[in-house]
Every structure is written in C-alpha cells, then in structure tokens.
Design a protein around this motif. Sequence first.
Motif, PDB file in Angstrom:
ATOM      1  N   LEU A 132       0.848  -1.181   0.000  1.00  0.00           N
ATOM      2  CA  LEU A 132       0.000   0.000   0.000  1.00  0.00           C
ATOM      3  C   LEU A 132       0.890   1.240   0.000  1.00  0.00           C
ATOM      4  O   LEU A 132       2.085   1.150   0.317  1.00  0.00           O
ATOM      5  N   PRO A 133       0.345   2.406  -0.333  1.00  0.00           N
ATOM      6  CA  PRO A 133       1.152   3.634  -0.254  1.00  0.00           C
ATOM      7  C   PRO A 133       1.714   3.821   1.153  1.00  0.00           C
ATOM      8  O   PRO A 133       1.025   3.563   2.146  1.00  0.00           O
ATOM      9  N   SER A 134       2.942   4.263   1.237  1.00  0.00           N
ATOM     10  CA  SER A 134       3.578   4.444   2.540  1.00  0.00           C
ATOM     11  C   SER A 134       3.161   5.765   3.166  1.00  0.00           C
ATOM     12  O   SER A 134       2.566   6.628   2.518  1.00  0.00           O
ATOM     13  N   ASN A 135       3.483   5.919   4.451  1.00  0.00           N
ATOM     14  CA  ASN A 135       3.316   7.175   5.181  1.00  0.00           C
ATOM     15  C   ASN A 135       1.884   7.710   5.094  1.00  0.00           C
ATOM     16  O   ASN A 135       1.618   8.730   4.462  1.00  0.00           O
ATOM     17  N   LEU A 136       0.972   7.003   5.746  1.00  0.00           N
ATOM     18  CA  LEU A 136      -0.434   7.392   5.747  1.00  0.00           C
ATOM     19  C   LEU A 136      -0.641   8.813   6.260  1.00  0.00           C
ATOM     20  O   LEU A 136      -1.476   9.563   5.751  1.00  0.00           O
ATOM     21  N   THR A 198      -4.924 -15.962  17.418  1.00  0.00           N
ATOM     22  CA  THR A 198      -3.831 -15.058  17.783  1.00  0.00           C
ATOM     23  C   THR A 198      -4.038 -13.646  17.213  1.00  0.00           C
ATOM     24  O   THR A 198      -3.103 -12.842  17.183  1.00  0.00           O
ATOM     25  N   THR A 199      -5.261 -13.326  16.783  1.00  0.00           N
ATOM     26  CA  THR A 199      -5.546 -12.021  16.197  1.00  0.00           C
ATOM     27  C   THR A 199      -5.671 -10.959  17.289  1.00  0.00           C
ATOM     28  O   THR A 199      -6.360 -11.175  18.290  1.00  0.00           O
ATOM     29  N   ASN A 200      -5.012  -9.816  17.088  1.00  0.00           N
ATOM     30  CA  ASN A 200      -5.125  -8.713  18.048  1.00  0.00           C
ATOM     31  C   ASN A 200      -6.216  -7.735  17.613  1.00  0.00           C
ATOM     32  O   ASN A 200      -6.861  -7.918  16.578  1.00  0.00           O
ATOM     33  N   ARG A 201      -6.426  -6.698  18.389  1.00  0.00           N
ATOM     34  CA  ARG A 201      -7.524  -5.758  18.126  1.00  0.00           C
ATOM     35  C   ARG A 201      -7.337  -4.985  16.829  1.00  0.00           C
ATOM     36  O   ARG A 201      -8.307  -4.781  16.073  1.00  0.00           O
ATOM     37  N   ASP A 202      -6.127  -4.534  16.548  1.00  0.00           N
ATOM     38  CA  ASP A 202      -5.878  -3.819  15.295  1.00  0.00           C
ATOM     39  C   ASP A 202      -6.288  -4.688  14.104  1.00  0.00           C
ATOM     40  O   ASP A 202      -6.945  -4.215  13.177  1.00  0.00           O
ATOM     41  N   GLU A 203      -5.856  -5.936  14.136  1.00  0.00           N
ATOM     42  CA  GLU A 203      -6.135  -6.847  13.035  1.00  0.00           C
ATOM     43  C   GLU A 203      -7.629  -7.150  12.925  1.00  0.00           C
ATOM     44  O   GLU A 203      -8.197  -7.159  11.827  1.00  0.00           O
ATOM     45  N   PHE A 264      -1.138  -1.612   7.538  1.00  0.00           N
ATOM     46  CA  PHE A 264      -1.473  -0.588   8.531  1.00  0.00           C
ATOM     47  C   PHE A 264      -0.989   0.806   8.157  1.00  0.00           C
ATOM     48  O   PHE A 264      -1.591   1.808   8.539  1.00  0.00           O
ATOM     49  N   ARG A 265       0.165   0.916   7.482  1.00  0.00           N
ATOM     50  CA  ARG A 265       0.657   2.168   6.902  1.00  0.00           C
ATOM     51  C   ARG A 265       1.099   3.197   7.931  1.00  0.00           C
ATOM     52  O   ARG A 265       1.361   4.362   7.572  1.00  0.00           O
ATOM     53  N   ILE A 266       1.216   2.808   9.189  1.00  0.00           N
ATOM     54  CA  ILE A 266       1.593   3.747  10.244  1.00  0.00           C
ATOM     55  C   ILE A 266       2.116   2.925  11.422  1.00  0.00           C
ATOM     56  O   ILE A 266       1.626   1.824  11.673  1.00  0.00           O
ATOM     57  N   PRO A 267       3.118   3.397  12.155  1.00  0.00           N
ATOM     58  CA  PRO A 267       3.644   2.627  13.299  1.00  0.00           C
ATOM     59  C   PRO A 267       2.565   2.386  14.351  1.00  0.00           C
ATOM     60  O   PRO A 267       1.693   3.235  14.582  1.00  0.00           O
ATOM     61  N   PHE A 268       2.638   1.241  15.017  1.00  0.00           N
ATOM     62  CA  PHE A 268       1.597   0.855  15.970  1.00  0.00           C
ATOM     63  C   PHE A 268       1.497   1.804  17.159  1.00  0.00           C
ATOM     64  O   PHE A 268       0.410   2.003  17.703  1.00  0.00           O
ATOM     65  N   ASP A 269       2.616   2.391  17.582  1.00  0.00           N
ATOM     66  CA  ASP A 269       2.536   3.269  18.755  1.00  0.00           C
ATOM     67  C   ASP A 269       1.702   4.512  18.474  1.00  0.00           C
ATOM     68  O   ASP A 269       1.048   5.047  19.377  1.00  0.00           O
TER      69      ASP A 269
END
Length: 326
Positions: A132-136, A198-203, A264-269
């Motif tokens: 996907l395009p980087s840097n959302l 093993t899926t987290n909330r973001d996913e 996700f295109r953005i760091p998780f933090d």
Amino acid sequence: MKFHRNILAIDASAETERIIQTLRNSVGREMHRRGAVLGISGGIDSSVVLALCVRAFGPQPVVALILPDRDSDPTSESYARQVANKFGIQPILVNITRILEAYGCYHRRDEAIQRVFPEYDPALGFKAKIVLPSNLIEGTTLNTFSLSITTPSGEERTHRLTASEFLQIEAASNLKQRTRMSMLYYHSERLNYAVVGTTNRDEHEQGFFVKYGDGGVDIQPIAHLYKTQVYQLAEHLDVPEEIRRRIPTTDTYSAGQTQEEFFFRIPFDILDLLAYAQEHAVPLEEIAALLGLTEEQIKHVFADLDQKKRATSYLRLPPVKLDPLH
C-alpha cells in the motif's frame, strides 16, 4: 479522562489472570475441550497466546504447530521454536507447500502476477509482494494496492494493481491461512482440544485476517488488545526479547514485508493512540497537541480506519440465517 501517551497502559498481571480464567472457563467448562491448539509463527501475537495457554493449562495439553510454506522466512521457524522451547512445548512442524501446490495456490497467484509483470518467474529467483502507499499521515487515504517484484539481480519494480489481479493474488494467497486453519482443526479434533486464535484488536477491527483462515478459531484471547498492549503482556510473560524486538511481518509473500508496509501504513505506537482517540471522540486539537500532528493528518488516519472497517465488515459477520417458519 485526559488523553495522554500512556492511556493504553494496562495492568499486565491482572489482564493475564483475566485472560487465563477466560481460557479455562471457555475451553474447559463451556466447550468441554481438554486443551488448546494454536499456530505459532515466531511473531509477538502467537508468542503471547502460547504463553497464556501454557499458563492456563500447563504445557502438556497445549499443541503448537509451525506451518511454513515455500515462501516463509526461515527465521520465522527459528523464532517459533525458540518461544516454544521457552514455554516447555515441543512444536509440530508441518510444511504445507505440497498441499498448496495441489490447490494451485502458487500457479493461480503467479498467473495474476505475470499479467502485470510477464517476466516474473519464481524459478529464476523473482520475488513478489503486495504493498500500500507508505506514510499514511502525510499521504493519501486511498488504499490502492500495488504489486512489487524483485528481480534476480535485486532490482525492484512496482506497478499499481487492477481489481482483477489484486483479487486473484489475494484469493490464492488466502489459501495459505485456510490450509493452516484446517491443519489446526485436524489436531484439535484428534485430541478434543480447542483452537485458540492469535488475532489482536488492530487486526480484528481493521480486517487484517482471513475469514475461515486465521479468523477461523474457537476463542480469541487477545482480540480486545491493541498491538501495543500485546507487547505489554509479552514483557510480563517473559516472551524472549528477540521476539519482542522483531518487526511484525506478514510472512505470506516471497519478498520480505512488514505489516505496516502491507496494511497498517503507520507505526503501531501512533496507530493505537489514534484508534483509541477516534473511538472515544477525543477532540482533534487535543490529539494534535499530544502527538505533534496536524488536525488534517489526524483526519487522514481516521478516514483510513473508517474505510478499512467498512470494507472488511463482512469478515466479522456471522453467516446469515433466516428465522424459523414456525
């Protein structure tokens, strides 16, 4: 409550105990199953879930499967074995390449890739991935997928995908997750165990899972936790530091790829704080002041989150059933 950088901090000890009790109650008392089966990839999510299962049931009634195929990064197996050893588990290795070949997984995928790049040939050393395009934050909110190939000489070539090619590559690649799900259920039924996801909330909320693939499980013990909260549990559970430092990857395509690059295109933090802020209607000016972003950048991310949730809502729906006639 005022929005702050530690808003997603959890009591890892208390949350561990809550999840353990849920696992015991759900698996043993409600499902009447005698243990747990899960797939481990050497990533942070499956490592945390393995540790939770061992705490809930002990190592004996926990079965961990390593399920690579020919595109998998060999280091993933090494990390998976490391975490299994850490928690007293002897993992089962099943290479699913031949099953996927029988399904036509690679042929169907490569057929679509070659419509974009006719020169693409894995036998010659070509590798591929979808990006996907980087840097959302700075870029577009449009999730336009592109195909990136690496030639045997190391040259990278990228071309935007049409819907037809994207859907065929995705459908073929999803055979991997659905094959792994089938193998997990073979062992769960053989042993009368439950399959643990093993899926987290973001996913889960953004649709980064395959329906009846890695989403096909009996219980999801960390689907309520943001990725950054999973890392907090990992530290508490003493997951090996190498795994906690490892950058999350998709490990689906032959070319190396991070989850941020693919989806996700953005760091998780940053992502997790923004997702929380959106859900709790934190004022834009308050978010901007804390994170050093403009309100326009925040709106970019919010629009992307909304778009992904809408586009993948069907993944979270149960099968449609009609009401009885009588």
